[in-house]
Design a protein around this motif. Structure first.
Motif, short mmCIF file in Angstrom:
data_model
loop_
_atom_site.label_atom_id
_atom_site.label_comp_id
_atom_site.label_asym_id
_atom_site.label_seq_id
_atom_site.Cartn_x
_atom_site.Cartn_y
_atom_site.Cartn_z
N ILE A 98 -47.92 29.34 45.12
CA ILE A 98 -48.58 28.04 45.31
C ILE A 98 -47.56 27.01 45.79
O ILE A 98 -47.82 26.21 46.70
CB ILE A 98 -49.24 27.56 43.99
N ASN A 99 -46.38 27.02 45.19
CA ASN A 99 -45.31 26.11 45.61
C ASN A 99 -44.95 26.34 47.08
O ASN A 99 -44.77 25.39 47.84
CB ASN A 99 -44.09 26.31 44.72
N GLU A 100 -44.85 27.61 47.48
CA GLU A 100 -44.54 27.94 48.87
C GLU A 100 -45.62 27.42 49.81
O GLU A 100 -45.33 26.96 50.91
CB GLU A 100 -44.41 29.46 49.01
N MET A 101 -46.87 27.48 49.37
CA MET A 101 -47.95 27.01 50.23
C MET A 101 -47.84 25.51 50.47
O MET A 101 -48.01 25.03 51.60
CB MET A 101 -49.31 27.34 49.61
N PHE A 102 -47.56 24.74 49.42
CA PHE A 102 -47.45 23.30 49.60
C PHE A 102 -46.24 22.92 50.46
O PHE A 102 -46.33 22.02 51.29
CB PHE A 102 -47.36 22.61 48.24
N THR A 103 -45.12 23.61 50.25
CA THR A 103 -43.89 23.21 50.94
C THR A 103 -43.78 23.78 52.35
O THR A 103 -43.26 23.13 53.24
CB THR A 103 -42.65 23.65 50.13
N ASN A 104 -44.27 25.02 52.55
CA ASN A 104 -44.03 25.70 53.82
C ASN A 104 -45.27 25.95 54.65
O ASN A 104 -45.15 26.52 55.75
CB ASN A 104 -43.33 27.04 53.57
N VAL A 105 -46.44 25.57 54.14
CA VAL A 105 -47.65 25.87 54.90
C VAL A 105 -48.47 24.61 55.19
O VAL A 105 -48.65 24.23 56.35
CB VAL A 105 -48.53 26.91 54.17
N ILE A 106 -48.94 23.95 54.13
CA ILE A 106 -49.93 22.89 54.34
C ILE A 106 -49.38 21.75 55.17
O ILE A 106 -49.88 21.44 56.26
CB ILE A 106 -50.46 22.38 52.98
N VAL A 107 -48.32 21.10 54.68
CA VAL A 107 -47.78 19.94 55.40
C VAL A 107 -47.09 20.36 56.69
O VAL A 107 -47.25 19.73 57.73
CB VAL A 107 -46.81 19.15 54.50
N THR A 108 -46.33 21.46 56.64
CA THR A 108 -45.64 21.91 57.85
C THR A 108 -46.64 22.39 58.91
O THR A 108 -46.38 22.27 60.11
CB THR A 108 -44.66 23.05 57.53
N SER A 109 -47.77 22.94 58.47
CA SER A 109 -48.81 23.31 59.43
C SER A 109 -49.40 22.08 60.10
O SER A 109 -49.73 22.11 61.29
CB SER A 109 -49.91 24.12 58.73
N LEU A 110 -49.53 21.00 59.34
CA LEU A 110 -49.97 19.74 59.93
C LEU A 110 -48.97 19.27 60.98
O LEU A 110 -49.36 18.84 62.08
CB LEU A 110 -50.13 18.68 58.84
N LYS A 111 -47.69 19.40 60.66
CA LYS A 111 -46.65 19.04 61.63
C LYS A 111 -46.76 19.93 62.87
O LYS A 111 -46.68 19.44 64.01
CB LYS A 111 -45.27 19.18 61.00
N ASP A 112 -46.93 21.24 62.65
CA ASP A 112 -47.04 22.16 63.79
C ASP A 112 -48.24 21.83 64.65
O ASP A 112 -48.17 21.85 65.90
CB ASP A 112 -47.16 23.60 63.28
N PHE A 113 -49.36 21.50 64.02
CA PHE A 113 -50.57 21.15 64.77
C PHE A 113 -50.34 19.90 65.61
O PHE A 113 -50.68 19.85 66.80
CB PHE A 113 -51.73 20.94 63.79
N LEU A 114 -49.75 18.87 64.98
CA LEU A 114 -49.47 17.64 65.73
C LEU A 114 -48.45 17.88 66.84
O LEU A 114 -48.57 17.31 67.94
CB LEU A 114 -48.93 16.57 64.77
#
Length: 692
Positions: free
Chosen positions: A237-253
């Protein structure tokens, strides 16, 4: 229910995500700040290739450069030609106020030298225009314009100006990158801080939930699996918050921003650079389906490994005593090999995806260099534009290449979240009633009554044989002592488990001081009961910590007093650090008798009104047994006591003895009465003392 990993089939669940985001609410301010800083970092990522383009096209290799004419006395003039000052818009080209300057022209880089074209206002860079210089004139697409060659001094002044602009660009870029470093650090720190706080809250809630589950829950769930939920799954869960959710938003933008900037610079090159997107999308879809299947298998196998490992470590003494190391190793090897096979299958899927993305990127880069390079040679595209597009193309494919790792983390996190919430949603079968009753400590008497109690560990017993207790009824008055005897499996330990309400009965009633225990608050009930088990469990820590169980209301003086009372002080004071002596997990460095004496001190420290002794003197040497028997005689004084024992010599003094057989009470009375009856108790007594 037993948590079976095979039930997890979804790679994404909106309800799960919503539940996860509820935990993130408490960190919304930190997460918002982190996202704002992430936007700045993303903007810098988009800006760097564009600044490189400006440096190359405007100042390093410009085909032509826009200038304005002014008076030679103008302080903005870099140099003069034919009594006219030359002004360069420079870095402020798009905000340059041209109103004071009536005319503008171009400085053109010819094959051998630079020329001033004073009556041509269009930028020749990337125009694809046909240019020819003849006898002081320049032909642009057949039209003739005046071309004034720059002198060496003027050329040097022009180049010096461009070097200054490059220096300004470099310093500006350096300042932006330093600021970007600060924002990137803050973004990473805040994101990880918020994520750790979220996981901290979830882990505390999960641990608290597990603590309050009934014993039947632990009967059906291996320790290794529960440990995996609290540790590995929480880390996912920690990995998802740090390396997926927000960073995926960055990747999308970053993807959207890259495409927008590329289209603004040159739409034709954009189409060429993105020509392999159908291959990318097709590969990503295949990867998503394959990865989901192999990830599910890997999760199943690792859970089996954890459960098997925990079971073998806990039972290592038995394994070694019976010399079953090789057998257990072969069993573990089979499970481990199964996990290896699934891991290799997973590796194959991920090993194919990234090279496929690299292949698509290589095709895009090759097409870009082929078509873009040809256009650059034909002056249809500026060199800086081509260089920027190479950077933007790499920047576009980078997050797509990272998709495999992020999908891996996301898949694991979704499975972990579902298992965690399955565990949190599991309701304990032992819970407080809507309006629980509490005992007042001063008014508590400690009277116990079992009224026609039927109990089975099977939640839905169908046959009489399924019941462990069958119609058990007895009463214990305040301050009385009662012993339970009988063969193994007769239901003795079950009775004390029910008295603590570790399980709920199917039929009948259990009363404490006339109150049905299901109407009582669980904490109030158990606070009045002290229990000493045959297998004493000690926690890692020190002696006094194991006696007070982290209850700081129990003073050191009280601990010393109690330890002397139950004969534990003798061996404690012989230890190097006495009451501060370190205790290993399960108290493996202490003897069984020493652990038993500590358990007496622990029980007495909380001053319970009801005391339960479960086989407290079994497997103890004679000398220690005398100490324990003396401790028992002391601590049961004035307390309602229930004793489970095999050694009949230890219970001859009790007020009442209940003889159990196959879940039923067959005899009740004191020692002498039962001997006179000549029944089962008499037979047990004869077996134990036949030599006498």
């Amino acid at each position: 229910m037993e948590y079976n990993e095979k039930e997890i089939v979804k790679s994404y669940d909106a309800k799960l995500m919503w539940r996860l985001f509820k935990y993130a609410k408490s960190q919304w301010l930190i997460l918002t700040l982190s996202i704002i800083m992430m936007l700045f970092v993303t903007g810098v990522d988009l800006l760097i290739p564009y600044i490189t383009k400006i440096a190359i096209d405007d100042y390093i290799t410009p085909v032509s450069q826009e200038i304005y004419f002014t008076d030679t006395s103008d302080e903005n003039a870099t140099f003069s030609i034919n009594s006219r000052g030359i002004v360069f818009p420079g870095l402020i080209a798009r905000t340059f106020d041209a109103s004071p300057y009536a005319t503008k022209g171009q400085i053109y880089r010819g094959p051998e030298r630079y020329y001033l074209i004073d009556d041509y206002t269009e930028n020749l860079s990337g125009s694809g225009a046909e240019i020819e210089i003849k006898n002081g004139t320049i032909l642009i697409n057949g039209a003739s314009y005046t071309a004034i060659p720059l002198t060496d001094d003027q050329t040097d002044a022009f180049k010096s100006y461009n070097k200054t602009q490059i220096l300004i660009l470099t310093l500006t870029l350096g300042a932006i990158l330093l600021l970007n470093f600060a924002f990137s650090f803050a973004h990473t720190y805040l994101l990880n801080y918020a994520s750790q706080k979220i996981v901290y809250s979830m882990r505390e809630q999960l641990f608290s939930h597990i603590e309050n589950m009934s014993l039947s829950f632990f009967d059906k769930n291996p320790v290794g699996r529960l440990v995996t939920r609290v540790s590995n799954d929480m880390e996912n869960i920690n990995e998802m918050f740090t390396n997926v959710i927000v960073t995926s938003l960055k990747d999308f933008l970053l993807l959207i921003g890259t495409v927008v900037v590329m289209l603004m610079i040159n739409w034709k090159l954009t189409l060429i650079a993105l020509s392999t997107m159908p291959l990318v999308l097709f590969s990503a879809q295949i990867f998503r389906m394959k990865a989901r299947a192999v990830q599910r298998q890997v999760k199943i196998k690792i859970a089996k490994i954890n459960a098997t490992l925990a079971e073998n470590i806990n039972g290592m003494k038995i394994i070694q005593i019976f010399n079953r190391q090789e057998t257990m190793f072969n069993e573990f090897d089979t499970i481990n090999a199964d996990y290896l096979k699934s891991s290799i299958d997973e590796t194959k899927v991920y090993a194919i995806f990234r090279p496929t993305m690299n292949f698509a990127y290589s095709i895009s880069l090759s097409l870009l260099l082929w078509f873009g390079g040809g256009d650059a040679l034909s002056n249809l595209v500026e060199l800086g534009v081509l260089v920027a597009f190479v950077s933007y193309t790499q920047q576009f494919f980078r997050p797509i290449m990272d998709l495999s790792e992020k999908f891996n983390v996301f898949q694991s996190s979704m499975a972990s979240a579902e298992r965690i919430f399955m565990l949190l949603d599991e309701e304990t079968t032992i819970c407080n009633p809507p309006q629980p009753k509490r005992f007042e400590a001063d008014a508590f008497r400690g009277e116990i009554e079992f009224d026609n109690v039927w109990f089975s560990y099977d939640e839905n017993p169908k046959e009489v044989e399924d019941y462990v207790l069958k119609g058990v009824s007895f009463k214990i008055k305040k301050g009385e002592s009662m012993a339970l005897v009988g063969a193994t499996g007769s239901g003795k330990t079950t009775i004390i488990s029910l008295l603590n309400r570790f399980y709920d009965i199917q039929k009948g009633r259990i009363y404490i001081d006339g109150v049905e225990i299901r109407d009582l608050e669980i904490e109030s009930l158990r606070s009045q009961i002290g229990i000493v088990l045959q297998d004493v469990f000690l926690f890692a820590g020190d002696i006094k910590g194991n006696i007070r169980l982290n209850d700081e209301n129990i003073s050191d003086e009280r601990i010393h007093e109690i330890s002397k009372y139950v004969n534990a002080d003798g061996f404690i004071c012989k230890l190097p650090n006495k009451y501060d002596q370190e205790v290993t997990e399960r108290g493996s460095t202490l003897s069984a008798g020493q652990r038993q004496l500590l358990s007496f001190a622990r029980a007495l420290a909380f001053d319970p009104k009801i005391l339960i002794l479960d086989e407290a003197t079994s497997n103890i040497d004679t000398e220690t047994e005398l100490l324990i028997q003396d401790a028992i005689n002391k601590i049961i004084h004035g307390r309602t006591t229930v004793i489970v024992a095999h050694r009949l010599s230890t219970i001859q003094h009790v007020d009442k003895i209940i003889v159990m057989s196959k879940g039923e009470i067959v005899e009740i009375g004191n020692h002498q009465e039962l001997l006179e009856k000549g029944g089962m108790y008499y037979d047990l007594y004869k077996l134990q003392y036949k030599d006498n």
